[in-house]
Design a protein around this motif. Sequence first.
Motif, PDB file in Angstrom:
ATOM      1  N   THR A 138      -8.448  11.301   1.296  1.00 15.92           N
ATOM      2  CA  THR A 138      -7.836  10.836   2.547  1.00 15.92           C
ATOM      3  C   THR A 138      -8.313  11.657   3.730  1.00 15.92           C
ATOM      4  O   THR A 138      -8.288  11.162   4.863  1.00 15.92           O
ATOM      5  N   LYS A 161       0.840  -1.188   0.000  1.00 14.54           N
ATOM      6  CA  LYS A 161       0.000   0.000   0.000  1.00 14.54           C
ATOM      7  C   LYS A 161       0.876   1.239   0.000  1.00 14.54           C
ATOM      8  O   LYS A 161       1.897   1.275   0.656  1.00 14.54           O
ATOM      9  N   GLU A 181       2.329   4.659   1.079  1.00 12.79           N
ATOM     10  CA  GLU A 181       2.400   5.283   2.382  1.00 12.79           C
ATOM     11  C   GLU A 181       2.155   6.772   2.234  1.00 12.79           C
ATOM     12  O   GLU A 181       2.989   7.502   1.722  1.00 12.79           O
ATOM     13  N   HIS A 182       0.994   7.212   2.635  1.00  7.44           N
ATOM     14  CA  HIS A 182       0.687   8.633   2.625  1.00  7.44           C
ATOM     15  C   HIS A 182      -0.339   8.892   3.708  1.00  7.44           C
ATOM     16  O   HIS A 182      -1.178   8.071   4.018  1.00  7.44           O
ATOM     17  N   THR A 183      -0.208  10.036   4.322  1.00  6.30           N
ATOM     18  CA  THR A 183      -1.159  10.419   5.344  1.00  6.30           C
ATOM     19  C   THR A 183      -1.612  11.835   5.081  1.00  6.30           C
ATOM     20  O   THR A 183      -0.905  12.622   4.488  1.00  6.30           O
ATOM     21  N   ALA A 184      -2.791  12.120   5.513  1.00  8.68           N
ATOM     22  CA  ALA A 184      -3.304  13.481   5.412  1.00  8.68           C
ATOM     23  C   ALA A 184      -4.320  13.666   6.521  1.00  8.68           C
ATOM     24  O   ALA A 184      -5.022  12.739   6.884  1.00  8.68           O
ATOM     25  N   SER A 185      -4.386  14.833   7.057  1.00  8.72           N
ATOM     26  CA  SER A 185      -5.354  15.103   8.108  1.00  8.72           C
ATOM     27  C   SER A 185      -6.557  15.825   7.518  1.00  8.72           C
ATOM     28  O   SER A 185      -6.507  16.337   6.413  1.00  8.72           O
ATOM     29  N   ALA A 223      -6.988  12.785  -4.639  1.00  7.78           N
ATOM     30  CA  ALA A 223      -6.589  11.709  -3.736  1.00  7.78           C
ATOM     31  C   ALA A 223      -6.395  12.234  -2.322  1.00  7.78           C
ATOM     32  O   ALA A 223      -6.815  11.602  -1.347  1.00  7.78           O
ATOM     33  N   LEU A 224      -5.784  13.391  -2.204  1.00  8.29           N
ATOM     34  CA  LEU A 224      -5.559  13.957  -0.878  1.00  8.29           C
ATOM     35  C   LEU A 224      -6.861  14.402  -0.225  1.00  8.29           C
ATOM     36  O   LEU A 224      -7.035  14.277   0.980  1.00  8.29           O
ATOM     37  N   LYS A 269     -11.226   9.934   5.677  1.00  8.74           N
ATOM     38  CA  LYS A 269     -11.027   8.666   6.402  1.00  8.74           C
ATOM     39  C   LYS A 269     -10.988   8.879   7.879  1.00  8.74           C
ATOM     40  O   LYS A 269     -10.663   9.860   8.418  1.00  8.74           O
ATOM     41  N   LEU A 287      -3.180   8.428  -6.676  1.00 12.72           N
ATOM     42  CA  LEU A 287      -2.450   9.541  -6.065  1.00 12.72           C
ATOM     43  C   LEU A 287      -1.533  10.209  -7.078  1.00 12.72           C
ATOM     44  O   LEU A 287      -1.417  11.425  -7.115  1.00 12.72           O
TER      45      LEU A 287
END
Length: 138
Positions: free
Chosen positions: A135, A9, A11-15, A131-132, A138, A124
């Motif tokens: 996220t 998968k 690896e990306h994160t977003a708040s 895409a961002l 989620k 992404l």
Amino acid sequence: GGGGGAGRKPEHTASASFSAKAASRASMKWFSAKQVAVANTKTTVSPFKGSAFAEVEEFLVFTKWVNEKHKDLARLWNILDRDKSMILTHREFVHGMKELSYRGNIDHLWKLIDRDTSGNVSFLEFAPAAALKLTAFK
């Protein structure tokens, strides 16, 4: 181009506080600052394939086509990614774009999108802003 090896998968994160403005800036990361600077200094269309100006020009043709025909990249992705794998292969991309009657240079466009030359493009990589935004939910 999409986040690593098979089965891994990305690896990306977003708040949720990730701004739309930042997402928009992320979508323009297709071109390096140097490529844009070089393209901005051109006064005529360069006949040389692969020039920074030609890349920006192809991107603009593509962007206009997407906006007129599909409204946004996420909707186009949904059409192109027929198997819903969230990965586009070169073959899927070329076949889909031809079926949709894209009149630009499809192979050149692929090279712009598949920046890591992996032969695959993730959502992404294809539509970073969309895409961002996803996220953030989620």
